[in-house]
Design an enzyme around this catalytic site. Structure first.
Site, mmCIF file in Angstrom:
data_model
loop_
_atom_site.group_PDB
_atom_site.id
_atom_site.type_symbol
_atom_site.label_atom_id
_atom_site.label_comp_id
_atom_site.label_asym_id
_atom_site.label_seq_id
_atom_site.Cartn_x
_atom_site.Cartn_y
_atom_site.Cartn_z
ATOM 1 N N TYR A 49 0.827 -1.194 0.000
ATOM 2 C CA TYR A 49 0.000 0.000 0.000
ATOM 3 C C TYR A 49 0.872 1.258 0.000
ATOM 4 O O TYR A 49 1.343 1.722 1.034
ATOM 5 C CB TYR A 49 -0.942 0.005 1.195
ATOM 6 N N HIS A 126 1.088 -12.249 1.346
ATOM 7 C CA HIS A 126 0.188 -11.399 0.563
ATOM 8 C C HIS A 126 0.120 -11.823 -0.899
ATOM 9 O O HIS A 126 1.136 -11.833 -1.603
ATOM 10 C CB HIS A 126 0.681 -9.949 0.652
#
Length: 314
Positions: A49, A126
């Site tokens: 992010y 992830h």
């Protein structure tokens, strides 16, 4: 405000660079203060992010808070350049994957520094959908070592693909999953195999993206709405319109129905919502605290949407 039907956490993806309008530091502080005031203590971020911009900014927001007062997670394995321009959140040019042992140790070390903590409550591997072998031989054993050292409290997988979670669980013990968007009014792909497996093994499930990145909150007729980060086509808008019509017949707002649907499966232990302004967050929590009629789920079944509580009834 009464308590939501399931605990709620917040994801801080929007504190990184995204394809949406950037959140200013002042707005982020107000959003975080509102969430804290409303009792939310579960926070999630990732190196992806904003290329750690989210971790950096969340670390600043958490400064001065007692570390025992909140639950914090980040991720390893998928990365993006610092403050990189985002064209496609799902597959942005320049993103890279690295699930090696060394990269995992380095990533956790950097996360600890940016988040201002000496331990992480949860670390997820992830989006290892196309990298299962590397995750199983590199990142997950490294995280297991860090868990044994007390640096990491729990390990898991964060992915938008139900099959990825299931494939990992069939090979290795995990504590918790972050399943994004795969048990919603529009997509129940986690229900048939993954969720029963989690219930059998006692694996916690945090369900992220219950609105499928927007359309189940805004409804189908907002031009800028998104489904899984992309503009929905006419067929998908028509399907949401049909769902919305049934919800209106039962006097339930679409957004409330979407939240309760995702929360109602017994495998789901927590909902993880996106970062929003105070009134939007309050609205979400009020929706989760307001009951929906039992007849709503049977009313949706003709659209092929299974009753989320069916396994409870059995």
């Amino acid at each position: 405000m009464s308590r939501p039907v399931k605990p709620v956490g917040l994801g801080f993806g929007l504190l990184g660079t995204t394809n949406a309008a950037p959140i200013t530091d002042d707005s982020a502080e107000k959003m975080f203060a509102a969430a804290w005031e409303m009792g939310i203590r579960r926070f999630d971020t990732a190196p992806l992010y904003g290329g750690r911009l989210s971790e950096e900014r969340l670390g600043r927001l958490l400064r001065g808070r007692s570390r025992d007062d909140y639950v914090l997670s980040t991720k390893v394995g998928r990365y993006r350049g610092y403050a990189a321009t985002v064209v496609n959140p799902m597959n942005n040019p320049g993103d890279w994957h690295d699930y090696s042992r060394d990269a995992t140790f380095r990533s956790v070390e950097e996360s600890l520094k940016l988040l201002g903590t000496d331990h992480l409550d949860i670390v997820f591997v992830h989006d290892c959908d196309a990298h299962l072998s590397e995750a199983l031989t590199g990142a997950l054993p490294a995280l297991t070592e860090l868990k044994a050292q007390g640096v990491v409290g729990a390990i898991g997988c964060g992915s938008n693909v139900a099959a990825t979670h299931l494939a990992l669980l069939q090979k290795i013990e995990l504590d918790v999953l972050m399943v994004a968007g795969r048990f919603t009014l529009l997509d129940q792909s986690a229900a048939d195999l993954l969720f029963p497996f989690c219930l059998e093994r006692g694996v916690r499930v945090e369900l992220a993206a219950p609105f499928n990145s927007g359309i189940l909150a805004t409804g189908p007729d907002v031009e800028a709405t998104r489904f899984d980060y992309q503009p929905p086509d006419a067929a998908l808008r028509a399907r949401v319109r049909a769902i919305q019509a049934i919800c209106q017949t039962e006097s339930v707002p679409l957004k409330r129905a979407a939240l309760h649907y995702s929360a109602s499966h017994p495998a789901v232990t927590r909902l993880v919502l996106g970062l929003v302004h105070r009134e939007a967050l309050r609205s979400n929590l009020e929706d989760l605290s307001s009951p929906v009629p039992d007849r709503l789920w049977p009313a949706l079944e003709p659209l092929g949407i299974p009753d989320p509580t069916e396994s409870i009834k059995r």
